[in-house]
Design an enzyme around this catalytic site. Structure first.
Site, PDB file in Angstrom:
ATOM      1  N   ASP A 171       7.834   0.740 -50.958  1.00 53.99           N
ATOM      2  CA  ASP A 171       7.045   0.320 -49.808  1.00 53.99           C
ATOM      3  C   ASP A 171       7.670  -0.979 -49.302  1.00 53.99           C
ATOM      4  O   ASP A 171       8.198  -1.765 -50.095  1.00 53.99           O
ATOM      5  CB  ASP A 171       5.592   0.089 -50.235  1.00 53.99           C
ATOM      6  CG  ASP A 171       4.736  -0.403 -49.084  1.00 53.99           C
ATOM      7  OD1 ASP A 171       4.818   0.187 -48.000  1.00 53.99           O
ATOM      8  OD2 ASP A 171       3.999  -1.385 -49.282  1.00 53.99           O
TER       9      ASP A 171
ATOM     10  N   ASP B 228      -1.435   1.806 -51.753  1.00 52.49           N
ATOM     11  CA  ASP B 228      -0.416   2.808 -52.061  1.00 52.49           C
ATOM     12  C   ASP B 228      -0.852   3.772 -53.158  1.00 52.49           C
ATOM     13  O   ASP B 228      -0.010   4.463 -53.737  1.00 52.49           O
ATOM     14  CB  ASP B 228       0.887   2.114 -52.509  1.00 52.49           C
ATOM     15  CG  ASP B 228       1.486   1.258 -51.409  1.00 52.49           C
ATOM     16  OD1 ASP B 228       1.472   1.700 -50.257  1.00 52.49           O
ATOM     17  OD2 ASP B 228       1.953   0.149 -51.709  1.00 52.49           O
TER      18      ASP B 228
END
Length: 615
Positions: free
Chosen positions: A312, A515
């Site tokens: 990410d 996430d």
């Protein structure tokens, strides 16, 4: 060394002394005494196993083998089997206890008590008794018992037990504090924001305590191997004693029984059953010491096979905090004037970009805050920026679309991040670039991962393509998937996993806050910067408690070295055992070689396993 270990040493020394006297005098009873002192516990546990129909363990094997040697008149060798078996057991217990103590010491983060303030009085209570809203007093040298926020005082906190960082963390009134850290200098009053079972220390301890329940495939293999291997070898030993006796007559029984007993001693799988789990346990402990919490040895094994890393962007490759990266004035004004004008005019905005510009102005000037000052007629222009009167002068702050709307004569900037353009009704006055900061050592870490054999590095982000590409260029990542919604990140990860071979593994690294679906879908999900983040501790398979991205290479190295140690132990133990099994079956190995194949190999494998604690 605990009391039980001291008793074991005393038994070994007494048995060894009787053994030596037996050798010197040839007296049968000294050998029997040495045998009973060394082996009474093993014999007792073998009998208990027989009663419970759990026959084929190491106690049963050692008892039958040594009694068989006694029957054959091999008294010194019968005692040697029991004596050296006890020596091996002592080393095993000592190594396992040391490993557990090491990890327990690393994770000794729970406070034994809390000083609760109630009606102006202080009382000492267990951390589990604290409730939300309670106020506690934490003196220098004491551990913070639960998560909370400082309402009075300032200090430095030792976070090493949780993060592995040696530098203390300065905190003051209003700062959040995490359970398990140690107050170093000042007296703190803390309001409880989480009860003990929900606090960081409880979650971390639960994670470490349950790590052993998630076994690596090599560990499962050893358990399954021992389940079939031991009965098979016992059957072979029985056949080795019975079949030649039938063929050659009763006179050959003693010789073939002796060979069968050698076979039994060698067959004991102690070296594998102890050393492999110990290696993995030590590897998890070594990672914990560096502020890396691995939820099971299966994840260490998966990390050793990693071929692809997916990251990410925001909060992982970057800090997630905006900062001014460039001030480019135009129209005859200075950098300081452009910065002050923008900071003052955007003081009403709570946007992160406005906050970062205000913070930059505070750093560069003597002002403690960006007050509205000479700002009137303030208007927000949806999706474009703001306009206001600054000292009676109409000023516009916003994106390129706003500049085009007002007809400003400007050239679009190519700087990374978000650009705040500034213009008045007559002139273009310049721009300020604000960007999320790339983490220190990020590029070096990604380069090091490639040296470790990672073939593919992917960036997944919801940010715009141009920003993602600018970050990728700075850190050396070219495989970029941008403008992704949370659900699309999972789809992108699925595509990446499909491209992997069955033997390779994909790791996703995120900040653990938003996430969770992607962390769960990856072969291994790693949450970074999880200091105090419940979501990260729960969602990820591996939790890095700090924002130090270089810990990724550390956990990769630990995983690979740990699995290498496991493979060394398996290969070494099996090669030696099968070699001496063959020699014993043909009468070319004595009980002394058998003892080495069991106890000697076990001790060597255990010592090799202990290296994993030093990774």
């Amino acid at each position: 060394m605990n009391k039980e270990q001291k008793i074991d040493i005393a038994k070994i020394l007494i048995s060894a002394a009787l053994y030596a006297v037996g050798f010197a005098t040839g007296n049968f009873w000294f050998f029997i005494g040495a045998y009973l002192v060394a082996g009474y516990k093993t014999i007792f546990e073998a009998v208990i196993g027989i009663i419970h129909l759990e026959l084929l363990d190491e106690n049963f094997l050692m008892t039958i083998a040594s009694l068989g040697a006694l029957y054959c008149g091999q008294y010194p060798e019968a005692v040697a089997v029991m004596l050296f078996y006890q020596v091996g057991e002592f080393f095993e217990d000592y190594a396992v206890n040391n490993s557990r103590k090491s990890i327990a010491g690393l994770m000794d983060i729970k406070a034994e008590f809390a000083n609760r303030l109630a009606d102006g009085k202080e009382e000492r209570v267990d951390p589990e008794e604290l409730k939300l809203g309670d106020v506690i007093l934490v003196r220098p040298g004491e551990k913070i018992p639960v998560d909370g926020v400082i309402i009075n005082g300032s200090s430095s906190l030792d976070t090493a037990a949780l993060t592995g960082e040696s530098m203390p963390r300065d905190v003051t009134e209003g700062a959040e504090v995490i359970s398990g850290t140690i107050n170093l200098t000042g007296l703190l009053q803390v309001r409880v924001t989480k009860v003990y079972e929900d606090s960081t220390v409880a979650k971390v301890l639960d994670l470490v305590e349950n790590a052993s329940s998630k076994k690596a495939s090599v560990e499962k293999f050893i358990t399954k191997f021992a389940h079939y291997y031991t009965p098979m070898v016992v059957g072979c030993a029985v056949a080795l004693a019975v079949i030649p006796t039938i063929v050659f007559g009763w006179s050959a029984f003693d010789e073939w029984l002796y060979r069968a007993m050698i076979f039994l001693v060698i067959s004991c799988p102690c070296a594998l059953v102890i050393s492999v789990p110990l290696s993995l346990f030590a590897g998890v402990g070594s990672a914990s010491r560096q502020g890396i919490l691995v939820k099971g040895s299966n994840y260490l094994e998966a990390l050793a096979k990693v071929d692809t890393f997916a990251f990410d962007k925001t909060g992982t490759l970057t800090t997630g905090r905006f900062a001014v990266t460039k001030i480019s004035p135009a129209g005859g004004i200075s950098e300081a004037e452009l910065l002050e004008m923008t900071a003052v005019c955007e003081a009403k905005s709570n946007h992160p970009i406005a906050a970062s510009i205000a913070a930059c102005w505070k750093e560069r000037s003597d002002n403690t805050e960006a007050s509205e000052g000479p700002v009137t007629d303030y208007h927000e222009l949806a999706g474009k920026g703001i306009s206001c009167l600054y000292n009676g002068r109409k000023i516009y702050f916003g994106n390129a679309a706003l500049m085009r709307d007002i007809g400003a004569d400007f050239v679009e900037a190519t700087d990374m991040g978000s650009i705040v353009y500034v213009a008045d009704e007559n002139n273009y006055l310049g721009y300020i670039a604000v960007a999320d900061q790339i983490r220190d050592n990020c590029a070096d870490t990604l380069a090091e991962l490639k040296k470790l054999g990672v073939k593919r590095e992917i960036m997944l982000t919801g940010d715009r393509l141009e920003i993602a590409e600018a970050v990728g260029k700075a850190i050396g990542v070219t495989d970029i998937m941008s403008e992704l919604l949370p659900g699309q990140k999972v789809d992108a990860l699925e595509t990446a996993i499909a491209a992997e071979g069955e033997k390779n593994r994909l790791v996703f690294v995120g900040d653990g806050i938003n996430d969770a679906p992607v962390l769960a879908r990856a072969d291994v999900g790693i949450a970074m910067g999880a200091f105090g983040s419940d979501a990260a501790v729960e969602a990820a398979d591996v939790v890095i408690m700090t924002d130090d991205i270089s810990r990724l290479t550390a956990v990769m190295k630990i995983a690979r070295k740990t699995m290498k140690i496991c493979r060394q132990n398996v290969v070494f133990a099996l090669v030696i055992k099968f070699a001496i099994l063959g020699l014993g079956a043909f009468g070319l190995a004595t009980m002394w070689e058998a003892v080495f194949a069991d106890v000697g190999v076990a001790v060597l494998c255990i010592l090799n396993s202990m290296r994993a604690l030093k990774l």
